[in-house]
Design a protein around this motif. Structure first.
Motif, PDB file in Angstrom:
ATOM      1  N   ALA A 192       0.853  -1.191   0.000  1.00 61.35           N
ATOM      2  CA  ALA A 192       0.000   0.000   0.000  1.00 61.35           C
ATOM      3  C   ALA A 192       0.888   1.239   0.000  1.00 61.35           C
ATOM      4  CB  ALA A 192      -0.920   0.008   1.220  1.00 61.35           C
ATOM      5  N   ASP A 193       0.295   2.393  -0.325  1.00 64.00           N
ATOM      6  CA  ASP A 193       1.068   3.638  -0.316  1.00 64.00           C
ATOM      7  C   ASP A 193       1.416   4.061   1.104  1.00 64.00           C
ATOM      8  OD1 ASP A 193       1.038   3.824  -3.050  1.00 64.00           O
ATOM      9  OD2 ASP A 193      -0.790   5.038  -3.105  1.00 64.00           O
ATOM     10  N   SER A 194       0.591   3.638   2.051  1.00 62.86           N
ATOM     11  CA  SER A 194       0.838   4.001   3.452  1.00 62.86           C
ATOM     12  C   SER A 194       0.498   2.825   4.344  1.00 62.86           C
ATOM     13  CB  SER A 194      -0.042   5.191   3.835  1.00 62.86           C
ATOM     14  OG  SER A 194       0.056   5.452   5.224  1.00 62.86           O
ATOM     15  N   PHE A 195       1.217   2.677   5.448  1.00 60.02           N
ATOM     16  CA  PHE A 195       0.776   1.762   6.494  1.00 60.02           C
ATOM     17  C   PHE A 195      -0.412   2.408   7.198  1.00 60.02           C
ATOM     18  CE2 PHE A 195       5.453   0.571   6.473  1.00 60.02           C
ATOM     19  CZ  PHE A 195       5.246  -0.595   5.752  1.00 60.02           C
ATOM     20  N   HIS A 196      -1.261   1.584   7.815  1.00 57.97           N
ATOM     21  CA  HIS A 196      -2.397   2.131   8.551  1.00 57.97           C
ATOM     22  C   HIS A 196      -2.194   1.897  10.047  1.00 57.97           C
ATOM     23  CE1 HIS A 196      -4.021  -1.957   8.930  1.00 57.97           C
ATOM     24  NE2 HIS A 196      -3.962  -2.101   7.621  1.00 57.97           N
TER      25      HIS A 196
ATOM     26  N   GLY B 117      -3.638  -0.012  12.092  1.00 57.10           N
ATOM     27  CA  GLY B 117      -3.578  -1.428  12.479  1.00 57.10           C
ATOM     28  C   GLY B 117      -2.164  -1.965  12.332  1.00 57.10           C
ATOM     29  N   ASN B 118      -1.533  -1.651  11.207  1.00 57.15           N
ATOM     30  CA  ASN B 118      -0.149  -2.088  10.986  1.00 57.15           C
ATOM     31  C   ASN B 118       0.776  -1.507  12.058  1.00 57.15           C
ATOM     32  OD1 ASN B 118      -0.633  -1.374   7.489  1.00 57.15           O
ATOM     33  ND2 ASN B 118      -0.908  -3.349   8.479  1.00 57.15           N
ATOM     34  N   TYR B 119       0.575  -0.226  12.362  1.00 61.24           N
ATOM     35  CA  TYR B 119       1.464   0.420  13.327  1.00 61.24           C
ATOM     36  C   TYR B 119       1.265  -0.150  14.730  1.00 61.24           C
ATOM     37  CZ  TYR B 119       3.607   3.800  16.426  1.00 61.24           C
ATOM     38  OH  TYR B 119       4.362   4.371  17.415  1.00 61.24           O
ATOM     39  N   LEU B 120      -0.003  -0.192  15.183  1.00 57.14           N
ATOM     40  CA  LEU B 120      -0.235  -0.614  16.567  1.00 57.14           C
ATOM     41  C   LEU B 120      -0.124  -2.126  16.724  1.00 57.14           C
ATOM     42  CD1 LEU B 120      -3.078   1.866  17.519  1.00 57.14           C
ATOM     43  CD2 LEU B 120      -0.630   2.036  17.946  1.00 57.14           C
ATOM     44  N   GLY B 121      -0.439  -2.864  15.647  1.00 54.80           N
ATOM     45  CA  GLY B 121      -0.400  -4.327  15.735  1.00 54.80           C
ATOM     46  C   GLY B 121       0.959  -4.919  15.413  1.00 54.80           C
ATOM     47  N   ALA B 122       1.846  -4.146  14.812  1.00 56.08           N
ATOM     48  CA  ALA B 122       3.135  -4.722  14.421  1.00 56.08           C
ATOM     49  C   ALA B 122       4.299  -3.747  14.597  1.00 56.08           C
ATOM     50  CB  ALA B 122       3.069  -5.213  12.967  1.00 56.08           C
ATOM     51  N   LEU B 123       4.250  -2.645  13.888  1.00 56.86           N
ATOM     52  CA  LEU B 123       5.451  -1.806  13.762  1.00 56.86           C
ATOM     53  C   LEU B 123       5.893  -1.171  15.082  1.00 56.86           C
ATOM     54  CD1 LEU B 123       4.565  -0.227  10.307  1.00 56.86           C
ATOM     55  CD2 LEU B 123       5.906  -2.288  10.812  1.00 56.86           C
ATOM     56  N   GLN B 124       4.941  -0.819  15.951  1.00 52.90           N
ATOM     57  CA  GLN B 124       5.387  -0.231  17.227  1.00 52.90           C
ATOM     58  C   GLN B 124       6.166  -1.277  18.047  1.00 52.90           C
ATOM     59  OE1 GLN B 124       2.581   0.969  20.212  1.00 52.90           O
ATOM     60  NE2 GLN B 124       1.328  -0.857  20.040  1.00 52.90           N
ATOM     61  N   HIS B 125       5.847  -2.555  17.840  1.00 51.59           N
ATOM     62  CA  HIS B 125       6.586  -3.598  18.556  1.00 51.59           C
ATOM     63  C   HIS B 125       7.977  -3.790  17.959  1.00 51.59           C
ATOM     64  CE1 HIS B 125       2.936  -4.402  20.751  1.00 51.59           C
ATOM     65  NE2 HIS B 125       2.300  -4.400  19.592  1.00 51.59           N
ATOM     66  N   TRP B 126       8.077  -3.673  16.637  1.00 52.12           N
ATOM     67  CA  TRP B 126       9.407  -3.720  16.011  1.00 52.12           C
ATOM     68  C   TRP B 126      10.301  -2.656  16.649  1.00 52.12           C
ATOM     69  CZ3 TRP B 126       9.494  -4.109   9.950  1.00 52.12           C
ATOM     70  CH2 TRP B 126       8.660  -5.145   9.514  1.00 52.12           C
TER      71      TRP B 126
ATOM     72  N   ARG C  36       8.519   3.854  -0.096  1.00 49.39           N
ATOM     73  CA  ARG C  36       7.624   4.496   0.882  1.00 49.39           C
ATOM     74  C   ARG C  36       7.560   3.706   2.186  1.00 49.39           C
ATOM     75  NH1 ARG C  36       3.966   8.393  -1.643  1.00 49.39           N
ATOM     76  NH2 ARG C  36       2.561   8.272   0.136  1.00 49.39           N
ATOM     77  N   SER C  37       7.567   2.378   2.073  1.00 48.90           N
ATOM     78  CA  SER C  37       7.540   1.543   3.280  1.00 48.90           C
ATOM     79  C   SER C  37       8.784   1.778   4.121  1.00 48.90           C
ATOM     80  CB  SER C  37       7.457   0.049   2.909  1.00 48.90           C
ATOM     81  OG  SER C  37       6.268  -0.200   2.197  1.00 48.90           O
TER      82      SER C  37
ATOM     83  N   ILE D 196     -10.475   3.830   7.951  1.00 49.93           N
ATOM     84  CA  ILE D 196      -9.064   3.484   8.099  1.00 49.93           C
ATOM     85  C   ILE D 196      -8.247   4.767   8.267  1.00 49.93           C
ATOM     86  CG2 ILE D 196      -8.673   3.480   5.567  1.00 49.93           C
ATOM     87  CD1 ILE D 196      -6.893   1.024   5.945  1.00 49.93           C
ATOM     88  N   VAL D 197      -7.368   4.803   9.276  1.00 49.79           N
ATOM     89  CA  VAL D 197      -6.447   5.932   9.398  1.00 49.79           C
ATOM     90  C   VAL D 197      -5.075   5.460   8.945  1.00 49.79           C
ATOM     91  CG1 VAL D 197      -5.415   7.682  10.890  1.00 49.79           C
ATOM     92  CG2 VAL D 197      -7.703   6.841  11.393  1.00 49.79           C
ATOM     93  N   ASP D 198      -4.549   6.138   7.928  1.00 45.93           N
ATOM     94  CA  ASP D 198      -3.210   5.831   7.453  1.00 45.93           C
ATOM     95  C   ASP D 198      -2.196   6.655   8.217  1.00 45.93           C
ATOM     96  OD1 ASP D 198      -3.789   3.912   5.520  1.00 45.93           O
ATOM     97  OD2 ASP D 198      -4.222   5.409   3.988  1.00 45.93           O
ATOM     98  N   VAL D 199      -1.008   6.119   8.410  1.00 44.40           N
ATOM     99  CA  VAL D 199       0.000   6.910   9.121  1.00 44.40           C
ATOM    100  C   VAL D 199       0.427   8.108   8.273  1.00 44.40           C
ATOM    101  CG1 VAL D 199       0.798   4.897  10.470  1.00 44.40           C
ATOM    102  CG2 VAL D 199       2.074   5.621   8.467  1.00 44.40           C
ATOM    103  N   LEU D 200       0.155   8.082   6.955  1.00 46.83           N
ATOM    104  CA  LEU D 200       0.479   9.225   6.106  1.00 46.83           C
ATOM    105  C   LEU D 200      -0.727  10.113   5.798  1.00 46.83           C
ATOM    106  CD1 LEU D 200       3.074   7.715   3.572  1.00 46.83           C
ATOM    107  CD2 LEU D 200       3.483   8.931   5.729  1.00 46.83           C
ATOM    108  N   ASP D 201      -1.840   9.889   6.502  1.00 46.89           N
ATOM    109  CA  ASP D 201      -2.988  10.786   6.318  1.00 46.89           C
ATOM    110  C   ASP D 201      -2.598  12.214   6.690  1.00 46.89           C
ATOM    111  OD1 ASP D 201      -5.025   9.246   5.326  1.00 46.89           O
ATOM    112  OD2 ASP D 201      -5.878   8.730   7.284  1.00 46.89           O
ATOM    113  N   ASP D 202      -3.255  13.190   6.036  1.00 50.47           N
ATOM    114  CA  ASP D 202      -2.974  14.549   6.490  1.00 50.47           C
ATOM    115  C   ASP D 202      -3.737  14.749   7.808  1.00 50.47           C
ATOM    116  OD1 ASP D 202      -5.266  16.657   6.131  1.00 50.47           O
ATOM    117  OD2 ASP D 202      -5.392  15.290   4.424  1.00 50.47           O
ATOM    118  N   PRO D 203      -3.184  15.581   8.696  1.00 53.06           N
ATOM    119  CA  PRO D 203      -3.711  15.680  10.063  1.00 53.06           C
ATOM    120  C   PRO D 203      -5.200  16.012  10.118  1.00 53.06           C
ATOM    121  CG  PRO D 203      -1.646  16.896   9.860  1.00 53.06           C
ATOM    122  CD  PRO D 203      -1.992  16.412   8.494  1.00 53.06           C
ATOM    123  N   LYS D 204      -5.651  16.895   9.228  1.00 52.97           N
ATOM    124  CA  LYS D 204      -7.054  17.300   9.266  1.00 52.97           C
ATOM    125  C   LYS D 204      -7.984  16.140   8.965  1.00 52.97           C
ATOM    126  CE  LYS D 204      -7.422  22.236   8.501  1.00 52.97           C
ATOM    127  NZ  LYS D 204      -7.128  23.217   7.437  1.00 52.97           N
TER     128      LYS D 204
END
Ligand code: ADP
Ligand code: NA
Length: 330
Positions: free
Chosen positions: A14-18, A20-29, A63-64, A208-216
């Motif tokens: 995907a163009d951005s992680f969401h 779920g990816n961050y809280l379910g995986a990447l923050q643990h990495w 991007r990843s 879905i909230v992407d980690v690359l979503d714009d803040p607004k």
């Protein structure tokens, strides 16, 4: 290094992680890089097992990597690399294919699910052999621990079986990896339909909230998240999946305990809770997006980081592959 070795991979699909990816995986990495010898891989070879576009894959791989670094992976501490840059992954996978039963591979639930979607005749052989490539990813690094969610548990079981089978038949070669099971409580659900998990394939854009979503727009999605009519901020995954999901996100981004957060909003309905969380989320994605874009502006620097990561990976993977090749008679 005396620190325990961990390995994990993520697909650049995907163009951005969401979230779920961050809280379910990447923050643990990121947490594990401090006291583990971590190898983290963007698994582009796994991404070609289904239909894809080559130009998009190349861009999503960059991007990843940029997102992983922006989220906090430190290439000085962890080895960050791209799977296709380390040819040992494909080479060991072939050997593992040859000690895997056809029926065993066909029984993997992820293969059955994905093949069922398009029909068996549409599925690639790569989709069937995906778990053996994943086993290769893990075993090449003599990995002791693999942070995995529920969805990858069966593949890790197969990896353990293959390591034991190979060791038993050809002599001790591979460390048998243990799962580092990420608590199911880290599962993030869709903001508009809390009965399904947040996922790039199943979620609507508002869910879905992407980690690359714009803040607004991220803030707006949080404010319009589906909750319930009880108007009490309380953690109850069964009865109140929407509110519990927001509490999980709130807790993860602030480091505060769920109960403490719920206590803060007692008797206030959902208004202030959602507004505060929308600001927390906006403050999280804003700088992340900026940092990711800055990293993407300097491809030469990303290539340099990935070159170093691949070199460190190959120091380990070549030694393991040499040993495995020797054992099987090459
Ligand atoms: P998706 O489900 O969007 O296709 P992937 O399957 O590529 O995401 O998952 C990549 C990683 O993110 C895996 O470790 C997976 O367990 C984790 N993950 C994906 N979605 C969620 C979610 N909603 N909640 C928690 N973890 C998730
Ligand atoms: Na998935």
């Amino acid at each position: 290094s005396s620190r325990p070795r961990v390995f994990s991979g993520i697909q650049p699909t995907a163009d951005s992680f969401h979230f779920g990816n961050y809280l379910g995986a990447l923050q643990h990495w990121i947490r594990l890089q401090d006291d583990h010898d971590a190898f983290y891989c963007v698994v582009d070879m796994h991404a070609i097992t289904v239909d894809y576009d080559p130009a998009a894959l190349r861009e999503r791989t960059y991007r990843s990597v940029a997102q992983l670094l922006a989220l906090g992976l430190d290439p000085q501490r962890a080895s960050v690399f791209v799977q296709s840059h380390v040819p040992e992954h494909a080479e060991l996978a072939w050997v593992l294919n040859c000690i895997t039963g056809l029926g065993e591979a066909q029984r993997m639930t992820q293969f059955k699910d994905k093949a069922a979607r398009g029909g068996l005749n549409q599925a690639s052989v790569g989709l069937l052999t995906y778990p053996m490539l994943m086993a290769s990813d893990i075993l090449l690094y003599q990995t002791q621990g693999v942070p995995v969610g529920e969805d990858q548990r069966q593949h890790l079981e197969l990896t353990r079986d293959l390591a034991q089978r190979f060791n038993g038949r050809f002599g001790e070669t591979f460390t048998v990896p243990e799962p580092i099971i990420i608590a199911d409580t880290a599962k993030i659900v869709d903001l508009q339909d809390p009965t399904i998990k947040m996922s790039k394939s199943a979620s609507s854009p508002k869910g879905i909230v992407d980690v690359l979503d714009d803040p607004k727009s991220a803030a707006k999605k949080i404010r319009s998240a589906v909750t319930d009519s009880e108007a009490e901020v309380r953690f109850d995954r069964e009865e109140k999946p929407g509110v519990s999901n927001l509490l999980t996100i709130y807790s993860a981004l602030t480091g505060r305990k769920v109960d403490e957060i719920a206590g803060q909003y007692a008797g206030q309905g959902y208004g202030a809770f959602k507004v505060d969380l929308s600001e927390i989320v906006a403050d999280f994605v804003g700088p992340l997006r900026a940092a990711t874009m800055e990293l993407l502006d300097d491809r030469a620097e990303l290539d340099r980081i990935l070159g170093e990561g691949a070199a460190r990976a190959r120091e380990v993977s070549q030694a393991t592959l040499d040993a495995a090749y020797d054992r099987v008679g090459f």
